[in-house]
Motif scaffolding. Structure first.
Motif: not given
Length: 187
Positions: A40-48, A120-122, A127-133
């Motif tokens: 969740l946090l790496v896809a969309a930083p959220l408040e706790p 869940m986050a994306v 949300a944008d599309g996924l980059g190659d990395e």
């Protein structure tokens, strides 16, 4: 890997957290929940509080009471560690005294949680599309989610492989977290 998570003043012990999950009737591994938090946090930083609600939704759990407090503590510690430039972030897994097979299973649980949290986050319409990395990292996490103990290798080789996988996941998560932070700051 320490047997507790992050700061020593309010350390969260893996086994204690597992017991809290069981007391609430949940069969989930603490590693699975931590993976979900990280995804969740790496896809969309959220408040706790929002992260806890999204975690419950992503993993289809009802977390309340003392477990909710411990989960918020884990979310805060994880957020802090991901932002730390000293690479203090670690996966919340059983300690090294635990049988290697159980640690490997927990690592796979962590990966499944990560993928559920990330998905869940994306699913957010903005949300944008996924980059190659990112796509490559998610592919690797998905493959690690399928790992199990290979009875044909000895414990020393299993320990080495386990360590390599945890380090890969740790730095992949940190890279994704830093990318998310940079994107968040750019907006």
């Amino acid at each position: 890997m320490p047997d507790s998570y992050f700061d020593h003043e309010q350390a969260l012990d893996f086994d204690d957290y597992a017991n809290q999950l069981l007391e609430q009737g949940l069969q989930e591994s603490p590693a699975h929940l931590h993976g979900g938090i990280c995804g969740l946090l790496v896809a969309a930083p959220l408040e706790p509080d929002h992260c806890l609600a999204a975690l419950c939704q992503a993993l289809q759990l009802d977390i309340r009471g003392e477990l909710a407090g411990s989960s918020l503590q884990l979310i805060l510690a994880t957020t802090k560690a991901m932002a730390d430039d000293q690479f203090e972030f670690h996966l919340f897994l059983p300690d090294d005294e635990t049988e290697i097979e159980q640690r490997i299973n927990a690592l796979a649980d962590w990966c499944r949680g990560f993928l559920a949290g990330y998905a869940m986050a994306v699913t957010d319409p903005g949300a944008d599309g996924l980059g190659d990395e990112v796509a490559e990292i998610l592919k690797d996490v998905s493959a690690i989610a399928e790992v199990g103990m290979d009875n044909e290798i000895d414990d020393e080789e299993a320990e080495s492989s386990y360590f390599e996988l945890t380090e890969f996941l740790r730095f992949a998560t940190l890279n994704l977290a830093q990318d998310a932070l940079q994107m968040d700051e750019a907006e």
